[in-house]
Design a protein around this motif. Structure first.
Motif, short mmCIF file in Angstrom:
data_model
loop_
_atom_site.label_atom_id
_atom_site.label_comp_id
_atom_site.label_asym_id
_atom_site.label_seq_id
_atom_site.Cartn_x
_atom_site.Cartn_y
_atom_site.Cartn_z
N VAL A 2 0.84 -1.16 0.09
CA VAL A 2 0.01 -0.07 -0.03
C VAL A 2 0.85 1.28 -0.14
N ILE A 3 2.05 1.39 0.80
CA ILE A 3 2.79 2.30 0.93
C ILE A 3 3.42 2.62 -0.41
N ALA A 6 1.35 4.04 -2.84
CA ALA A 6 1.09 5.70 -2.49
C ALA A 6 2.31 6.34 -2.81
N VAL A 7 3.38 5.84 -2.68
CA VAL A 7 4.64 6.54 -3.32
C VAL A 7 4.54 6.87 -4.63
N TYR A 10 1.67 9.58 -5.34
CA TYR A 10 2.11 10.87 -4.79
C TYR A 10 3.08 11.52 -5.50
N TYR A 51 10.38 0.24 6.56
CA TYR A 51 10.39 1.66 6.81
C TYR A 51 11.16 2.29 5.91
N THR A 53 10.56 2.55 2.74
CA THR A 53 9.40 2.97 1.64
C THR A 53 8.67 4.05 2.24
N SER A 54 8.39 4.08 3.42
CA SER A 54 7.38 4.97 4.33
C SER A 54 8.18 6.20 4.17
N SER A 55 9.56 6.31 4.44
CA SER A 55 10.30 7.39 4.74
C SER A 55 10.38 7.96 2.98
N LEU A 57 7.86 7.97 1.01
CA LEU A 57 6.50 8.51 1.16
C LEU A 57 6.41 9.92 1.90
N ASN A 84 9.20 7.76 12.66
CA ASN A 84 9.66 6.87 11.81
C ASN A 84 11.27 6.48 11.49
#
Length: 169
Positions: A2-3, A6-7, A10, A51, A53-55, A57, A84
């Motif tokens: 999902v992340i 989203a990356v 966005y 984490y 990938t979320s960074s 994002l 994070n």
């Protein structure tokens, strides 16, 4: 997953803000799908962390909030994103660079101080909560990363392409 999706979306939005061309922005954003595997799975490192990938994002969202002039969203993202990764400090620096030509220096310094206080507060709070765990408050990997880039010939992959992959990463 999902992340990662989203990356991509966005990043597409961010590039569209810069390029003002949705098709070009989409094509460049899809290039992330070609770059990210090399970034995370080249053989220089044995593991990668979710984490990371979320960074990415958080960084992309921060850039969007800066360009769209959404300061409340930017500050909330800075606060949450710092839990994070400490790399949200780059958002603080980007805020200065983005506003350098358009704002008064006193305004920039004031927001630099606010954002730095938020960042330090979160990092100190995390340190206090986890101070009994092993590890350090900050881990500097800059020199190790530079050494790895310069010592490409000593890596497990003998190909010259490997060096370009690491540098691009």
């Amino acid at each position: 997953c999902v992340i990662l999706i989203a990356v991509i979306f966005y990043f597409w939005h961010y590039l569209n803000l810069l390029l003002h061309n949705e098709i070009s922005a989409f094509l460049f954003s899809v290039l992330l799908l070609a770059i990210l595997p090399f970034h995370y799975m080249h053989t220089g490192f044995t593991v990668w962390y979710p984490y990371d990938t979320s960074s990415i994002l958080v960084l992309v969202l921060g850039l969007i909030f800066l360009l769209e002039k959404k300061p409340v969203a930017f500050y909330i993202l800075l606060l949450i994103g710092t839990f994070n990764r400490e790399t949200t400090l780059f958002l603080v620096l980007l805020h200065v660079f983005v506003n350098w030509k358009f704002r008064e220096r006193s305004w920039i310094v004031k927001h630099l101080c606010y954002q730095t206080c938020i960042w330090v507060f979160v990092k100190m709070m995390l340190y206090l909560v986890y101070r009994d765990n092993g590890g350090e408050l900050f881990q500097m990997h800059l020199w190790e990363n530079i050494r790895n880039i310069l010592a490409v010939k000593e890596s497990a992959v003998a190909s010259g392409l490997y060096g370009f992959v690491i540098i691009a990463s």
